[in-house]
Design an enzyme around this catalytic site. Structure first.
Site, PDB file in Angstrom:
ATOM      1  N   LYS A 190       0.865  -1.187   0.000  1.00  0.00           N
ATOM      2  CA  LYS A 190       0.000   0.000   0.000  1.00  0.00           C
ATOM      3  C   LYS A 190       0.896   1.231   0.000  1.00  0.00           C
ATOM      4  O   LYS A 190       2.051   1.159   0.410  1.00  0.00           O
ATOM      5  CB  LYS A 190      -0.885   0.010   1.252  1.00  0.00           C
ATOM      6  CG  LYS A 190      -2.072   0.931   1.157  1.00  0.00           C
ATOM      7  CD  LYS A 190      -3.259   0.282   0.446  1.00  0.00           C
ATOM      8  CE  LYS A 190      -4.352   1.274   0.158  1.00  0.00           C
ATOM      9  NZ  LYS A 190      -5.564   0.624  -0.395  1.00  0.00           N
ATOM     10  N   ASP A 218      -6.814   4.505  -4.770  1.00  0.00           N
ATOM     11  CA  ASP A 218      -7.530   4.386  -3.491  1.00  0.00           C
ATOM     12  C   ASP A 218      -8.119   5.781  -3.258  1.00  0.00           C
ATOM     13  O   ASP A 218      -8.277   6.545  -4.235  1.00  0.00           O
ATOM     14  CB  ASP A 218      -6.563   3.961  -2.363  1.00  0.00           C
ATOM     15  CG  ASP A 218      -7.294   3.606  -1.065  1.00  0.00           C
ATOM     16  OD1 ASP A 218      -7.934   2.556  -1.012  1.00  0.00           O
ATOM     17  OD2 ASP A 218      -7.234   4.390  -0.089  1.00  0.00           O
TER      18      ASP A 218
END
Ligand code: NDP
Length: 449
Positions: A129, A169
């Site tokens: 991430k 995201d």
């Protein structure tokens, strides 16, 4: 906050000691370790191989300066991150988040969750991430472009089609992915699938935009079917009005439900007749306006300041699709008192641990994020496959694969819950099923990494 297993307690204490100022990360680790109590008893071989101690520590955390010049010619500095958490079953994979709240704790919690989610999809992808505390809100397209180019100048040193493949995201949509991809290509003189969520003309996959929201509804459909129920005729409340929320609303509507509320970080709209999604898409995706604008064009709808209040609207199904810890125990109580029968998470970790405990104690259907929102990353992996074979599948082909993957995730989580003595607990089931595959791979690959 104590574990039955002394071993798990010891592992968790060490994580707290090492990461004491990272509450989101600790919350995510605690939830997974709690689910692993029965695994510790049943699989001493994995304990012996030190898999749990290793899985809670990222393989690598990269932090870097991102300097760029704003429209006034002033130098701005942000901080960039990429956590490469676990590569036991495939290249690191996970989104990039651009939001002022981004910090090491948030990136590590998301990267940690991603390991298990990616494993659950059944596809060969590890967990990662990244992101930045840059806020795209209120910035011009040129400012966003300059920021993305600077961000990618550093990130490009650490990613690659077989190493680490980021995606979008919060705050990173098609516009940002385009700028990031263009800069990578320019720097490396290489046309490879190093990002997913790309535009269709340059290597994107059909259904990627819709995938997380659609997948959430496919998963929720499976949960409802276990009680011989469906979306048909249900009232649905969805928080957020970004990528996940919009396409969850679209699919829930297609499945016969009425979506009566959506929100953004300022407030929420309530439209008892069913939200006009074309208008929402125009306002949020094209004009990048606040959701409060909706009521100017639909006077029968109401707008209230403060996003939290959305959970006071009576509904049958609640889909939190905005951000972490946006639904607490009190919200869960109100939802359930008002007759809500199912809660499924489009956002990552949107419910507090107290809310999750309350929902489960009440026997309300609960779809944890790791399983319920895995459709986005699954379709990203399908985009990687198409890039590798230099082919594009049709919308129907990708949508069918997505649907099958979500059905399989539901089955895997349910079966694991049964096998480990907590039948129907999809939180434990998803954590265990995701963990076992990664743990087996880590054990097989030896401990020197
Ligand atoms: P977007 O940026 O497209 O949308 C985020 C939405 O949530 C916006 O409506 C935003 O409102 C709202 N929001 C953000 N922060 C807050 C806050 N603190 N309080 C209330 N509302 C807030 O992001 P996505 O839709 O892509 O992501 C939403 C969630 O889903 C995140 O948790 C993400 O990690 C998760 N997720 C996303 C995937 C994807 O494929 N995109 C895949 C799996 C999970 P505003 O515009 O006012 O900021």
């Amino acid at each position: 906050m104590s574990f039955k297993s002394a071993y798990l307690q010891q592992v968790y204490d060490k994580v707290v000691q090492r990461n004491e100022n990272e509450p989101e990360f600790l919350q995510a680790v605690h939830e997974v370790l709690e689910s692993l109590e029965p695994v510790v008893e049943k699989r001493p071989d994995l304990v012996e191989a030190g898999v749990i101690e290793r899985i809670v520590e990222p393989e690598r955390l990269i932090m870097f300066r991102v300097s760029w010049v704003d429209d006034q010619g002033k130098v701005q500095v942000n901080r960039g991150y990429r956590v490469q958490f676990n590569s036991a079953i495939g290249p690191y994979k996970g989104g990039l988040r651009f939001h002022p709240s981004v910090c090491a704790s948030v990136i590590k919690f998301l990267g940690f969750e991603q390991i298990f989610k990616n494993s659950l999809t059944g596809l060969p992808i590890g967990g990662g991430k990244g992101g930045s505390d840059f806020d795209p809100k209120g910035k011009s397209d040129m400012e966003v472009m300059r920021f993305c180019q600077s961000f990618m100048t550093e990130l490009s040193k650490h990613i690659g089609a077989d190493t680490d493949v980021p995606a979008g995201d919060i705050g990173v949509g098609g516009r940002e992915i385009g700028f990031l991809f263009g800069q990578y290509k320019r720097l490396r003189n290489e046309y490879t699938g190093i990002l997913t969520g790309k535009g269709i003309p340059y290597g994107g996959s059909l259904v990627r935009t819709e995938a997380t929201g659609y997948g959430l509804c496919y998963f929720t459909r499976e949960m409802l079917a276990s009680k011989n129920d469906s979306f048909e005729g249900k009232k649905v409340v969805i928080s957020g009005s970004g990528n996940v929320a919009i396409y969850a609303a679209e699919k829930a509507t297609a499945m016969g439900a009425t979506v009566i509320a959506l929100s953004d970080s300022s407030g929420y709209i309530h439209d008892p007749n069913g939200v006009n999604l074309e208008l929402i898409k125009q306002l949020k995706e094209v004009e990048r306006k606040r959701i409060s604008e909706y009521v100017k064009q639909v006077p029968s709808a109401t707008y209230k300041e403060g996003c939290r209040g959305i959970w006071t609207i009576p509904c049958d199904i609640a889909l939190p699709c905005a951000t972490q810890n946006e639904l607490d125990e009190n919200d869960a109580k109100i939802l359930i008192d008002n007759g809500c029968i199912a809660i499924a998470e489009g956002a990552n970790m949107p419910s507090t641990p107290e809310a999750v405990a309350y929902i489960q104690a009440k026997g309300v259907l609960y779809g944890p994020a790791k399983a319920a929102n895995a459709g986005g990353v699954a379709t990203s992996a399908l985009e990687m496959s198409q890039n590798s074979i230099r082919m594009s599948w049709t919308f129907e082909e990708v949508d069918k694969k997505l649907d099958d993957i979500m059905v399989n995730i539901y089955k895997a989580a349910y079966e694991a819950s049964k096998e480990y003595g907590v039948e129907g607990d999809l939180v434990a089931g998803a954590n265990i099923a995701g963990f076992i595959k990664v743990a087996e791979a880590m054990k097989a690959q030896g401990i020197a990494y």
